[in-house]
Design a protein around this motif. Structure first.
Motif, PDB file in Angstrom:
ATOM      1  N   ARG A 190       1.229  -1.391   0.304  1.00 14.70           N
ATOM      2  CA  ARG A 190      -0.332  -0.117   0.083  1.00 14.70           C
ATOM      3  C   ARG A 190       0.876   1.040  -0.214  1.00 14.70           C
ATOM      4  NH1 ARG A 190      -5.588  -0.426   0.387  1.00 14.70           N
ATOM      5  NH2 ARG A 190      -6.008  -3.093   0.317  1.00 14.70           N
ATOM      6  N   ASP A 191       2.213   0.762  -0.287  1.00 20.45           N
ATOM      7  CA  ASP A 191       3.256   2.767  -0.636  1.00 20.45           C
ATOM      8  C   ASP A 191       3.557   2.833   0.949  1.00 20.45           C
ATOM      9  OD1 ASP A 191       3.612   2.105  -3.362  1.00 20.45           O
ATOM     10  OD2 ASP A 191       1.585   2.919  -4.328  1.00 20.45           O
ATOM     11  N   ILE A 192       3.199   1.706   1.666  1.00 14.59           N
ATOM     12  CA  ILE A 192       3.904   3.086   2.551  1.00 14.59           C
ATOM     13  C   ILE A 192       5.116   1.990   3.357  1.00 14.59           C
ATOM     14  CG2 ILE A 192       3.084   2.455   5.981  1.00 14.59           C
ATOM     15  CD1 ILE A 192       0.352   1.922   4.804  1.00 14.59           C
ATOM     16  N   ASN A 193       6.201   3.202   3.285  1.00 13.12           N
ATOM     17  CA  ASN A 193       7.524   1.843   3.453  1.00 13.12           C
ATOM     18  C   ASN A 193       7.827   2.967   4.358  1.00 13.12           C
ATOM     19  OD1 ASN A 193       7.016   0.887   0.529  1.00 13.12           O
ATOM     20  ND2 ASN A 193       7.141   2.576  -0.619  1.00 13.12           N
ATOM     21  N   ARG A 194       8.375   4.163   5.181  1.00  7.47           N
ATOM     22  CA  ARG A 194       8.633   4.159   6.123  1.00  7.47           C
ATOM     23  C   ARG A 194       7.425   3.831   7.474  1.00  7.47           C
ATOM     24  NH1 ARG A 194       9.439  10.218   5.241  1.00  7.47           N
ATOM     25  NH2 ARG A 194      10.419   9.744   7.346  1.00  7.47           N
ATOM     26  N   PHE A 195       8.281   3.387   8.224  1.00  2.00           N
ATOM     27  CA  PHE A 195       7.760   3.094   9.764  1.00  2.00           C
ATOM     28  C   PHE A 195       8.867   2.817  10.651  1.00  2.00           C
ATOM     29  CE2 PHE A 195       8.187  -0.756   6.258  1.00  2.00           C
ATOM     30  CZ  PHE A 195       9.069  -1.188   7.268  1.00  2.00           C
ATOM     31  N   ASN A 196       9.037   2.508  11.589  1.00  2.00           N
ATOM     32  CA  ASN A 196       9.510   2.451  12.615  1.00  2.00           C
ATOM     33  C   ASN A 196       9.986   1.163  13.736  1.00  2.00           C
ATOM     34  OD1 ASN A 196      10.565   5.036  12.942  1.00  2.00           O
ATOM     35  ND2 ASN A 196       8.731   5.716  13.919  1.00  2.00           N
ATOM     36  N   LEU A 197      10.846   0.504  13.870  1.00  2.00           N
ATOM     37  CA  LEU A 197      10.793  -0.353  14.481  1.00  2.00           C
ATOM     38  C   LEU A 197      10.893  -0.330  16.257  1.00  2.00           C
ATOM     39  CD1 LEU A 197      13.020  -2.999  12.558  1.00  2.00           C
ATOM     40  CD2 LEU A 197      10.459  -2.774  12.035  1.00  2.00           C
ATOM     41  N   ILE A 198       9.992  -0.666  17.273  1.00  2.86           N
ATOM     42  CA  ILE A 198      10.362  -0.275  18.555  1.00  2.86           C
ATOM     43  C   ILE A 198      11.547  -1.620  19.073  1.00  2.86           C
ATOM     44  CG2 ILE A 198       9.374  -0.235  20.403  1.00  2.86           C
ATOM     45  CD1 ILE A 198       6.894   0.460  19.020  1.00  2.86           C
ATOM     46  N   THR A 199      12.749  -0.860  20.000  1.00  6.14           N
ATOM     47  CA  THR A 199      13.533  -2.269  20.042  1.00  6.14           C
ATOM     48  C   THR A 199      13.801  -1.292  21.976  1.00  6.14           C
ATOM     49  OG1 THR A 199      14.944  -0.537  19.246  1.00  6.14           O
ATOM     50  CG2 THR A 199      14.939  -2.982  18.055  1.00  6.14           C
ATOM     51  N   ASP A 200      14.208  -2.137  22.327  1.00  4.63           N
ATOM     52  CA  ASP A 200      14.903  -1.386  23.549  1.00  4.63           C
ATOM     53  C   ASP A 200      16.331  -0.795  23.478  1.00  4.63           C
ATOM     54  OD1 ASP A 200      12.643  -2.432  25.017  1.00  4.63           O
ATOM     55  OD2 ASP A 200      13.599  -3.927  25.704  1.00  4.63           O
ATOM     56  N   LEU A 201      17.106  -0.014  24.483  1.00  8.20           N
ATOM     57  CA  LEU A 201      18.303   0.910  23.985  1.00  8.20           C
ATOM     58  C   LEU A 201      19.396  -0.149  24.480  1.00  8.20           C
ATOM     59  CD1 LEU A 201      20.175   2.769  22.916  1.00  8.20           C
ATOM     60  CD2 LEU A 201      19.196   4.453  24.922  1.00  8.20           C
ATOM     61  N   GLU A 202      19.990  -0.531  24.074  1.00  5.24           N
ATOM     62  CA  GLU A 202      21.525  -1.084  25.085  1.00  5.24           C
ATOM     63  C   GLU A 202      22.586  -0.423  24.704  1.00  5.24           C
ATOM     64  OE1 GLU A 202      23.447  -3.715  21.303  1.00  5.24           O
ATOM     65  OE2 GLU A 202      22.260  -4.155  22.796  1.00  5.24           O
ATOM     66  N   ASN A 203      23.621  -0.460  25.620  1.00  2.00           N
ATOM     67  CA  ASN A 203      25.007   0.561  25.516  1.00  2.00           C
ATOM     68  C   ASN A 203      25.741   0.118  24.066  1.00  2.00           C
ATOM     69  OD1 ASN A 203      24.090   1.587  28.315  1.00  2.00           O
ATOM     70  ND2 ASN A 203      24.892  -0.861  29.135  1.00  2.00           N
ATOM     71  N   LYS A 204      26.259   1.492  23.895  1.00  2.55           N
ATOM     72  CA  LYS A 204      26.751   1.039  22.659  1.00  2.55           C
ATOM     73  C   LYS A 204      28.005   0.641  23.125  1.00  2.55           C
ATOM     74  CE  LYS A 204      25.266   5.240  20.487  1.00  2.55           C
ATOM     75  NZ  LYS A 204      25.739   7.021  20.120  1.00  2.55           N
ATOM     76  N   PRO A 205      28.317  -0.087  22.449  1.00  2.00           N
ATOM     77  CA  PRO A 205      30.004  -0.931  22.577  1.00  2.00           C
ATOM     78  C   PRO A 205      31.029   0.422  22.127  1.00  2.00           C
ATOM     79  CG  PRO A 205      29.106  -1.439  20.168  1.00  2.00           C
ATOM     80  CD  PRO A 205      27.982  -0.870  21.162  1.00  2.00           C
ATOM     81  N   VAL A 206      31.916   0.300  23.473  1.00  4.18           N
ATOM     82  CA  VAL A 206      33.419   0.477  23.570  1.00  4.18           C
ATOM     83  C   VAL A 206      34.306   0.017  22.378  1.00  4.18           C
ATOM     84  CG1 VAL A 206      34.641   1.986  25.351  1.00  4.18           C
ATOM     85  CG2 VAL A 206      32.049   1.060  25.960  1.00  4.18           C
TER      86      VAL A 206
END
Length: 210
Positions: A190-206
């Motif tokens: 239906r030409d809906i190509n923009r959506f978000n995927l909900i995730t939990d935030l984890e610490n960025k690798p150092v």
């Protein structure tokens, strides 16, 4: 002649204004805080390092649990009720004003529209026991009710607020991958190509020091 030493007194601090301010702040937060409604299904979202935040309004949420069920939700009450009116007219299902009001209070649901009226007639506390039995909103090619909900909710939101609608997919970490792919395909068709995927935030690798 000896000097007279003045009597020393301990300094005092009037705490009354501070206590009054504290009570005013507590009262303010109690009156203005909006608690998140209890969702019909609870999913354990996967983690990522993305810091992009989901908008606070005009959001359609498609929840996919680990039982291949898909749930539909909208954050605005009026949008939900208008979408209900349009989708129910398409499928020939009638809802009373009281049922529509109850539907507007649902955080999300996972039922075919033919079963929605009977679900809304049940007392709120009793509905919690029925949530585990919800089969999910139909997404098959012969009975694709999910995309009808998405389209009508987008139309209603645009008419009410004149703002774009954000679509978020909230999948369980153990969700069936083909089910997630099927939902994404339905949107893209239906030409809906923009959506978000909900995730939990984890610490960025150092990065290791060189």
């Amino acid at each position: 002649m000896p000097k007279v030493k003045p009597h020393r007194t301990s300094p005092s601090l009037d705490m009354t204004p501070m206590v009054d301010l504290a009570f005013l702040l507590v009262t303010f937060f109690m009156l203005t805080t909006k608690f998140a409604p209890e969702e019909t299904v609870v999913v354990d979202t996967p983690s990522s390092i993305s810091e992009i935040k989901l908008p606070e309004s005009n959001v359609i949420t498609l929840t996919i649990d680990n039982k291949k069920r898909v749930f539909f939700g909208v954050d605005d009450t009026k949008t939900k009720i208008q979408a209900l009116q349009k989708v129910s007219a398409k499928y020939g299902v009638n809802f009373t004003a009281e049922q529509a009001k109850e539907f507007g209070n649902l955080p999300n649901f996972g039922l075919p529209i033919s079963q929605l009226a009977s679900y809304l007639n049940v007392e709120r506390e009793e509905r919690k026991q029925l949530n585990a039995q919800q089969p999910g909103v139909p997404i098959d090619s012969l009975n694709n009710q999910l995309i009808d909900w998405v389209i009508e909710a987008r139309k209603a939101n645009q008419a009410l607020f004149k703002k774009p609608t954000y679509i978020a997919i909230k999948g369980d970490g153990n969700a069936d991958v083909p089910t997630v792919q099927a939902v994404i395909k339905l949107l893209q068709e239906r030409d809906i190509n923009r959506f978000n995927l909900i995730t939990d935030l984890e610490n960025k690798p150092v990065a290791a020091a060189k």
